[in-house]
Design an enzyme around this catalytic site. Structure first.
Site, mmCIF file in Angstrom:
data_model
loop_
_atom_site.group_PDB
_atom_site.id
_atom_site.type_symbol
_atom_site.label_atom_id
_atom_site.label_comp_id
_atom_site.label_asym_id
_atom_site.label_seq_id
_atom_site.Cartn_x
_atom_site.Cartn_y
_atom_site.Cartn_z
ATOM 1 N N GLU A 167 0.847 -1.190 0.000
ATOM 2 C CA GLU A 167 0.000 0.000 0.000
ATOM 3 C C GLU A 167 0.885 1.244 0.000
ATOM 4 O OE1 GLU A 167 -4.231 -0.928 1.529
ATOM 5 O OE2 GLU A 167 -3.021 -0.247 3.204
ATOM 6 N N GLY A 173 -6.435 6.575 0.130
ATOM 7 C CA GLY A 173 -7.483 7.568 0.356
ATOM 8 C C GLY A 173 -7.290 8.855 -0.414
ATOM 9 N N SER A 212 -6.504 3.407 -3.129
ATOM 10 C CA SER A 212 -7.449 3.946 -4.107
ATOM 11 C C SER A 212 -7.847 2.942 -5.188
ATOM 12 C CB SER A 212 -6.904 5.237 -4.736
ATOM 13 O OG SER A 212 -6.715 6.227 -3.733
#
Ligand code: PGA
Length: 255
Positions: A167, A173, A212
């Site tokens: 990530e 986000g 995302s």
């Protein structure tokens, strides 16, 4: 063949009513026989409720963090044994929000990995670089050191049974997704790092991409050879989007 896994990370969102309608909609939208595994990682107070809601479905229950300690005077914490008791299969370990906002160190993350693994849970251990780290060309060094902390505490063969989530912090986000090429390059690096210790573990370990992921970009990401699914934040709170991402992982179109 590694079965694909899509795990929703609800973060600190939900209510008894909202959880019920979200899980019911995901259950209705996602056929049980689809070719990927699905999990929802929910806030600790809702584990029991959501455990009941997913019962009899193909959706597995997961938690978002755990204590590295087994029991005792750790006010506010949740042990691996408690999560197992509540029917969890997965637990996210070392999410970047835990590392950044709650000061979790890589050594602590490794201890949590060991605690989860020891209780029969499947840890989803998160690694990833910040934007300045990527700009400085240190992405691989950052991820290597995050992974090596886990190797220092657990054998590579245990990592092979777990899940790693790449990530990139800058993609979480933000609506800014790593391109499939950027993600694949890091996933291949992670798999090679595991392979250097244990080839069988490297072949078996599932490496998810997170940051995302949405209904529009999931297929291209999941088509990459070393991307074995996704860890999905924002889009996991919208049933239609989450189902579409699960379908992308199954290689199926929504009808
Ligand atoms: P996002 O979050 O999908 O909202 O970017 C991913 C995560 O934090 O696991």
């Amino acid at each position: 063949m590694r079965p694909k896994l899509v795990a929703g990370n609800w973060k600190m969102n939900g209510s008894l009513a909202a959880n019920r309608s979200l899980v019911e909609a995901v259950r209705a939208g996602f056929p049980a026989a689809a070719g990927c595994e699905v999990a929802v990682c929910v806030p600790a107070p809702y584990l029991q409720q959501v455990g009941g809601l997913v019962q009899g479905s193909a959706i597995a229950l997961g938690a978002q963090t755990l204590s590295e300690h087994a029991a005792g005077a750790y006010t506010g914490e949740t042990s691996a044994g408690m999560l197992a008791d509540l029917g969890c299969r997965y637990v996210i370990v070392g999410h970047s929000e835990r590392r950044t906002l709650f000061g979790e160190t890589s050594a602590q993350v490794a201890a949590k990995f060991v605690a989860a693994d020891g209780a029969g849970l499947v840890p989803i251990v998160c690694v990833g670089e910040t934007w300045p780290e990527r700009e400085a060309g240190t992405t691989e060094a950052v991820i290597a050191s995050q992974l090596d902390a886990v190797f220092a505490a657990a054998s590579a063969s245990r990592l092979g049974l777990a899940v790693i989530a790449y990530e990139p912090v800058w993609a979480i986000g933000t609506g800014k997704t790593a391109t499939p090429q950027q993600a694949q390059a890091v996933h291949a690096f992670i798999r090679a790092r595991v392979a250097a210790r244990d080839a069988a573990a490297a072949a078996a370990v599932r490496i998810l991409y997170g940051g995302s992921v949405n209904a529009g970009n999931a297929s291209a990401l999941f088509a990459c050879p070393d991307i074995d699914g996704g860890l999905v934040g924002g889009a996991s709170l919208k049933a239609a989007d989450f189902v579409a991402i699960c379908m992308a992982a199954s290689g199926r179109e929504l009808t």
